[in-house]
Design an enzyme around this catalytic site. Structure first.
Site, PDB file in Angstrom:
ATOM      1  N   HIS A  88      -4.354   0.591   0.642  1.00 26.21           N
ATOM      2  CA  HIS A  88      -3.536  -0.558   0.227  1.00 26.21           C
ATOM      3  C   HIS A  88      -2.147  -0.387   0.845  1.00 26.21           C
ATOM      4  CE1 HIS A  88      -2.961  -3.725  -3.148  1.00 26.21           C
ATOM      5  NE2 HIS A  88      -2.054  -3.905  -2.204  1.00 26.21           N
ATOM      6  N   ILE A  89      -1.835  -1.258   1.759  1.00 24.89           N
ATOM      7  CA  ILE A  89      -0.573  -1.177   2.510  1.00 24.89           C
ATOM      8  C   ILE A  89       0.626  -1.193   1.564  1.00 24.89           C
ATOM      9  CG2 ILE A  89       0.927  -2.536   4.049  1.00 24.89           C
ATOM     10  CD1 ILE A  89      -1.746  -3.463   5.402  1.00 24.89           C
ATOM     11  N   HIS A  90       1.589  -0.321   1.807  1.00 24.44           N
ATOM     12  CA  HIS A  90       2.818  -0.320   1.001  1.00 24.44           C
ATOM     13  C   HIS A  90       3.979   0.149   1.863  1.00 24.44           C
ATOM     14  CE1 HIS A  90       0.668   3.478   0.502  1.00 24.44           C
ATOM     15  NE2 HIS A  90       1.842   4.082   0.380  1.00 24.44           N
ATOM     16  N   TYR A  91       5.023  -0.674   1.870  1.00 24.46           N
ATOM     17  CA  TYR A  91       6.276  -0.289   2.539  1.00 24.46           C
ATOM     18  C   TYR A  91       7.106   0.522   1.561  1.00 24.46           C
ATOM     19  CZ  TYR A  91       5.725  -3.712   6.344  1.00 24.46           C
ATOM     20  OH  TYR A  91       5.301  -4.411   7.437  1.00 24.46           O
TER      21      TYR A  91
END
Ligand SMILES: [Zn+2]
Length: 166
Positions: free
Chosen positions: A122-125
């Site tokens: 799950h992409i997270h900046y």
């Protein structure tokens, strides 16, 4: 940027996340609509993107901006998802600046486990505020960094400033 890839922290986070099978804490927090946003550290619910505090922060007010959609594939992000993520990154910087007056920020994305990402599904900046000298005054004890403010206190302050800023 050395803090973002601190090896002592990586082993700690991997130990924690591996024991939780394949559950996604980002989706779990967003899907939990029973008024548990504070305990889930979910700061903002958007339409296509969300903001959540990092439970294992590198620094006070370390938060993450993520698409709502569960994906680890950066290239699959839709224009409307990118737009909302960008807007939330901008607002996160503004809110942290007002609440904590940092000297700077590290903003980054780890894609894939080899890059140092602990959750690659799950992409997270990461948005990590930095203060001059912050690598010196926070000691490392038993592999866990001591953060000077509790997560709940940080959440309350950021939540207040977040809502004050539209
Ligand atoms: Zn997810």
């Amino acid at each position: 940027m050395e803090l973002l890839w601190a090896p002592w922290r990586l082993s700690y986070v991997q130990k924690v996340t591996k024991s939780k099978s394949e559950k996604c804490f980002i989706c779990d927090a967003f899907n939990d609509v029973s008024e548990n946003d504070r305990s889930n550290l979910l700061l903002h619910r958007g339409e296509k993107a969300l903001v959540i505090l990092n439970r294992f922060p590198y620094n006070t007010a370390h938060l993450m901006v993520c698409p709502v959609r569960h994906t680890g594939d950066f290239e699959s992000l839709l224009p409307e998802e990118m737009l909302e993520i960008d807007e939330l990154l901008k607002k996160a910087i503004k809110v942290i600046r007002r609440a904590y007056n940092p000297d700077g920020f590290n903003i980054g994305l780890n894609l894939g486990k080899v890059s140092g990402g602990s959750v690659d599904t799950h992409i997270h900046y990461h948005v990590v505020p930095r203060w001059s000298g912050d690598t010196n005054f926070m000691p490392v004890i038993g592999g866990v960094k001591v953060i000077p403010q509790s997560l709940e206190d940080t959440y309350d302050i950021l939540k207040k400033v977040w809502s004050e800023n539209g």
